[in-house]
Design a protein around this motif. Structure first.
Motif, PDB file in Angstrom:
ATOM      1  N   VAL A 316       4.282   5.590   8.401  1.00 31.14           N
ATOM      2  CA  VAL A 316       3.541   5.181   7.012  1.00 31.14           C
ATOM      3  C   VAL A 316       1.400   5.612   8.036  1.00 31.14           C
ATOM      4  CG1 VAL A 316       2.296   3.565   5.563  1.00 31.14           C
ATOM      5  CG2 VAL A 316       5.083   3.945   6.996  1.00 31.14           C
ATOM      6  N   PRO A 317       0.539   6.128   8.314  1.00 34.34           N
ATOM      7  CA  PRO A 317      -0.313   6.497   8.712  1.00 34.34           C
ATOM      8  C   PRO A 317      -1.073   5.221   7.364  1.00 34.34           C
ATOM      9  CG  PRO A 317       0.276   8.191   7.535  1.00 34.34           C
ATOM     10  CD  PRO A 317       1.383   8.561   7.346  1.00 34.34           C
ATOM     11  N   GLY A 318      -1.675   4.377   9.233  1.00 29.40           N
ATOM     12  CA  GLY A 318      -2.419   3.812   8.023  1.00 29.40           C
ATOM     13  C   GLY A 318      -2.102   2.284   8.596  1.00 29.40           C
ATOM     14  N   SER A 319      -0.310   2.192   8.720  1.00 26.70           N
ATOM     15  CA  SER A 319       0.230   0.671   8.587  1.00 26.70           C
ATOM     16  C   SER A 319       0.080  -0.001   9.702  1.00 26.70           C
ATOM     17  CB  SER A 319       1.412   0.747   8.066  1.00 26.70           C
ATOM     18  OG  SER A 319       1.773   1.960   9.232  1.00 26.70           O
ATOM     19  N   ASP A 320       0.408  -1.004   9.528  1.00 31.48           N
ATOM     20  CA  ASP A 320       0.467  -2.491  10.975  1.00 31.48           C
ATOM     21  C   ASP A 320       0.815  -1.825  11.644  1.00 31.48           C
ATOM     22  OD1 ASP A 320      -0.654  -3.803   9.180  1.00 31.48           O
ATOM     23  OD2 ASP A 320       1.022  -5.152   9.144  1.00 31.48           O
ATOM     24  N   TYR A 321       2.136  -0.528  11.891  1.00 34.22           N
ATOM     25  CA  TYR A 321       3.381   0.003  13.021  1.00 34.22           C
ATOM     26  C   TYR A 321       3.286   0.820  13.157  1.00 34.22           C
ATOM     27  CZ  TYR A 321       4.605  -4.952  13.944  1.00 34.22           C
ATOM     28  OH  TYR A 321       4.064  -6.285  14.465  1.00 34.22           O
ATOM     29  N   GLY A 322       2.959   2.251  12.024  1.00 33.45           N
ATOM     30  CA  GLY A 322       3.156   3.070  11.980  1.00 33.45           C
ATOM     31  C   GLY A 322       4.142   4.020  12.190  1.00 33.45           C
ATOM     32  N   HIS A 323       5.511   3.809  12.918  1.00 32.45           N
ATOM     33  CA  HIS A 323       6.937   4.670  12.316  1.00 32.45           C
ATOM     34  C   HIS A 323       7.144   3.413  12.293  1.00 32.45           C
ATOM     35  CE1 HIS A 323       4.834   7.881  14.457  1.00 32.45           C
ATOM     36  NE2 HIS A 323       3.951   6.993  15.205  1.00 32.45           N
ATOM     37  N   TYR A 324       8.251   3.557  11.583  1.00 26.33           N
ATOM     38  CA  TYR A 324       9.431   2.473  11.809  1.00 26.33           C
ATOM     39  C   TYR A 324      10.657   3.090  10.718  1.00 26.33           C
ATOM     40  CZ  TYR A 324       5.452   0.407   9.403  1.00 26.33           C
ATOM     41  OH  TYR A 324       4.016  -0.643   9.528  1.00 26.33           O
ATOM     42  N   TRP A 325      12.092   2.041  11.754  1.00 23.80           N
ATOM     43  CA  TRP A 325      13.086   2.997  11.896  1.00 23.80           C
ATOM     44  C   TRP A 325      14.373   1.947  11.145  1.00 23.80           C
ATOM     45  CZ3 TRP A 325      13.269   7.167  14.606  1.00 23.80           C
ATOM     46  CH2 TRP A 325      12.637   7.312  15.321  1.00 23.80           C
ATOM     47  N   VAL A 326      16.020   2.168  10.673  1.00 23.09           N
ATOM     48  CA  VAL A 326      16.821   0.978  10.783  1.00 23.09           C
ATOM     49  C   VAL A 326      17.098   1.730  10.171  1.00 23.09           C
ATOM     50  CG1 VAL A 326      17.541   0.062   8.226  1.00 23.09           C
ATOM     51  CG2 VAL A 326      14.935   0.177   8.452  1.00 23.09           C
TER      52      VAL A 326
END
Length: 334
Positions: A316-326
């Protein structure tokens, strides 16, 4: 998260069938029977209990659940909606004559006051609403709305912008309501099937090579490979989307308050033992898996007694962490 577990409420010892009148005895001699009941270990109302009776083939089985209702058959299920202690009876008959009976005590615990819960399962361009987590001590039908329009329990399309989801439940204490407001960004949420496959291969290699979370070496217990299933993928995707949209990194969703178990159930996965791993900020699959190995709880999930999994990676460009994994894990009941 704490895995869902099952337990046996009571297991009656093998009992001799009582002598029957001559008309019934002529159809067969006496034998033994065994009765059991299984339910979620927390025993919270509403509580579904699965009853089973192992009896000879010429025996009829009737159940009195102790709350004014009953059923017939060797395997039956019953939901106790209200907290309390119930005495369920099983009555065995042969040729119209009673030949045996016993009982099981069912303790059903309260979850407190009735409440409505709303799980918002986000997807790629759609959303599914669920009432999993609601506490209602009677049968009911939830009514869902999205942006003021009635919707069912199937996925509905969702565009970028502000949205309001609601559930309304008619309960004994009155009408229960829950509303969740959320914003879908206009920017594209990028995913990578290749990254998800790399995570799965890495995890299955660890399981095959008997990785030991306590020692960090390959001297542990070998585990079978995990298989991806669509329902667990759905639960994983919903949380990878919720975290950047609502601005959090946690197992408990700040979008709708749901827990991993509630999301997994809302996605349609059967009653089972489950777990969830999350990560944020790691740009590669190797770094995401390494972070999980460094966390005792996450490592235990990777090497746990599970057979199925769901995976989701979102950038997610511009989000707090950019990369998210679940990654979520499950093992259906046998």
């Amino acid at each position: 998260m704490r895995p869902r577990s099952l337990f046996t409420l009571a297991l009656l010892a093998l009992l001799s069938l009582t002598p029957a009148p001559a008309a019934a005895q002529a159809q067969g001699g006496t034998g033994t029977f065994q009765v059991s009941a299984e339910a979620d270990s927390q025993r919270l109302a509403p509580l579904r209990v699965d009853f089973a009776a192992q009896v000879p083939g010429n025996i009829s089985v009737r159940w009195d659940f102790g709350d004014g209702s009953g059923a017939q058959g060797t395997r039956v299920s019953h939901t106790y909606y209200r907290p309390g202690r119930y005495t369920a009876q099983v009555i065995l008959s042969r040729g119209g004559y009673e030949v045996g009976r016993s009982q099981i005590t069912v303790d059903v615990k309260s979850q407190g006051s009735e409440k409505a819960a709303l799980v918002v399962l986000l997807g790629r361009g759609n959303v599914t609403l669920s009432d999993v987590g609601s506490v209602v001590y009677r049968p009911y039908q939830p009514r869902f709305t999205l942006d003021g329009q009635p919707v069912g329990t199937q996925a509905v399309g969702l565009r970028a912008g502000s949205h309001t989801a609601s559930v309304q439940i008619a309960a004994g204490s009155g009408t229960l309501n829950r509303t969740v407001r959320f914003q879908i960004p206009a920017a594209e949420l990028r995913s990578s099937a290749t990254y998800e496959d790399q995570v799965l291969r890495a995890v299955n290699l660890l399981r095959q090579n008997r990785y030991n979370c306590a020692t960090g070496r390959t001297d542990g217990v070998a585990r079978p490979p995990l298989t991806r299933v669509p329902t667990l993928d759905r639960a994983a995707l919903a949380h990878t989307l919720a975290m950047p949209i609502a601005g959090f990194v946690d197992h408990t969703s700040q979008l709708d308050g749901s827990t991993p178990a509630q999301r997994i159930q809302a996605a349609g996965y059967p009653s089972a033992s489950t777990a969830e791993n999350i990560a944020a900020g790691q740009p590669t699959p190797a770094e995401a898996v390494a972070g999980w190995l460094d966390s005792p709880g996450h490592c235990a999930a990777l090497m746990g007694d599970y057979s199925q999994t769901g995976l989701s990676y979102v950038q997610v460009p511009g989000s707090d962490y950019g990369h998210y994994w679940v990654q979520v894990f499950g093992k259906p009941r046998p």
